[in-house]
Design an enzyme around this catalytic site. Structure first.
Site, mmCIF file in Angstrom:
data_model
loop_
_atom_site.group_PDB
_atom_site.id
_atom_site.type_symbol
_atom_site.label_atom_id
_atom_site.label_comp_id
_atom_site.label_asym_id
_atom_site.label_seq_id
_atom_site.Cartn_x
_atom_site.Cartn_y
_atom_site.Cartn_z
ATOM 1 N N LYS A 18 0.852 -1.203 0.000
ATOM 2 C CA LYS A 18 0.000 0.000 0.000
ATOM 3 C C LYS A 18 0.873 1.232 0.000
ATOM 4 C CE LYS A 18 0.826 1.215 4.506
ATOM 5 N NZ LYS A 18 1.527 2.466 4.940
ATOM 6 N N ASP A 144 -2.425 -1.046 10.533
ATOM 7 C CA ASP A 144 -2.593 -1.106 9.083
ATOM 8 C C ASP A 144 -3.271 -2.391 8.606
ATOM 9 O OD1 ASP A 144 -1.441 1.352 8.736
ATOM 10 O OD2 ASP A 144 0.492 0.600 8.036
#
Length: 289
Positions: A18, A144
């Protein structure tokens, strides 16, 4: 049989990287956790997690996903044990990874690997937890992890777990790794870190305003290798930092632009990755249904 199937009972699953397209810190909770705002962009590039169900209930790591990390402390093993204990599942798993995402770069490698373990073992073990419940479990492993469990690009708030899906245009990225492992905990304590930025609105981001990364000035001052990469990337576009790691990136609208820019770089460990409309893991799971 999908492209992710392997032999001998193993199956292979994507664990995408990401980017944080911006990151600001707007305050701190009473428990000490910092309040963040960010936009998570999933990439169609990352690690591959290999899984094989065991009937004896054991969780075994095959190989080493992160050098120097003991098996019991490995996020993949912890994720499997967390799901197993939460659901009282009698089955186990062998786990192996092909690592491509640099550790400590802010690209989310460990969190993504853990999310893939949670999501896929939930399918393979038939434990039946909802996506929201898996995300809640993932939050115990790291802030996350939920974004990778949900598998959608998102506007994030809270400590990063309050996610609102956001549509992002197609894009290609030149990614760069300065080779520095940024110490997240120490960075959050840095005296020169801006912790009280005024909250941004989603409309600020959508309008194209680059909102910056709170950790960028801190890391550029502290780490000459990161500053050097920023200087190199500035010759091809607008460099940005991802997360609280050392990884840097430049965004391009077209693949050809990104390829041309990458060809101009020298002396930097850099590569290309396309942005994903949704997690490649979701596509792989869909191919299995």
């Amino acid at each position: 049989m999908s492209q992710w199937q392997e032999g001998d009972g193993w199956s292979a699953w994507p664990a995408p990287a990401k980017l944080n397209l911006f990151l600001r810190i707007t305050g701190r909770r009473p428990d000490g956790y910092h309040l963040l705002q960010s936009v998570f962009r999933l990439l169609d590039w990352g690690d591959t997690v290999h899984l094989r169900v065991r009937a004896d209930g054991a969780i075994r790591r095959m190989g080493t996903s992160v050098p120097g990390v003991a098996e019991a402390d490995d996020l993949l093993v912890r994720a499997a044990n967390l799901l197993k204990n939460e659901t009282k599942c009698s089955q186990g798993a062998d786990i192996s990874t092909e690592k491509r995402i640099p550790a400590g770069g802010g690209f989310g490698g460990g969190s993504s690997d853990a999310a893939t373990v949670l999501v896929v073992l939930n399918r393979l073990w038939n434990t039946g937890l909802s996506t929201q419940r898996l995300a809640e479990l993932g939050l115990r492993l790291g802030a996350d992890v939920p974004i990778f469990v949900h598998g959608e690009n998102a506007w994030a708030e809270g400590i990063g777990e309050q996610l609102t899906p956001i549509a992002l245009p197609p894009a290609w990225y030149v990614l760069a790794d300065p080779g520095v492992h940024a110490p997240t905990a120490a960075l959050f304590q840095a005296p020169d870190l801006t912790r009280n930025a005024p909250p941004a609105k989603m409309s600020d981001f959508v309008s194209g305003h680059l909102l910056g990364n709170a950790f960028e000035p801190v890391l550029r001052r502290r780490e000459p290798a990161i500053e050097a990469v920023f200087q190199a990337l500035a010759r091809i576009g607008t460099p940005r930092l991802t997360g609280s790691g050392s990884g840097c990136f430049v965004e391009f609208a077209q693949r050809a632009q990104a390829e041309a820019a990458l060809a101009e770089l020298s002396g930097v460990r850099a590569w290309l990755a396309p942005g994903a409309a949704r997690s490649p893991l979701q596509d792989a799971l869909g191919a299995e249904t």
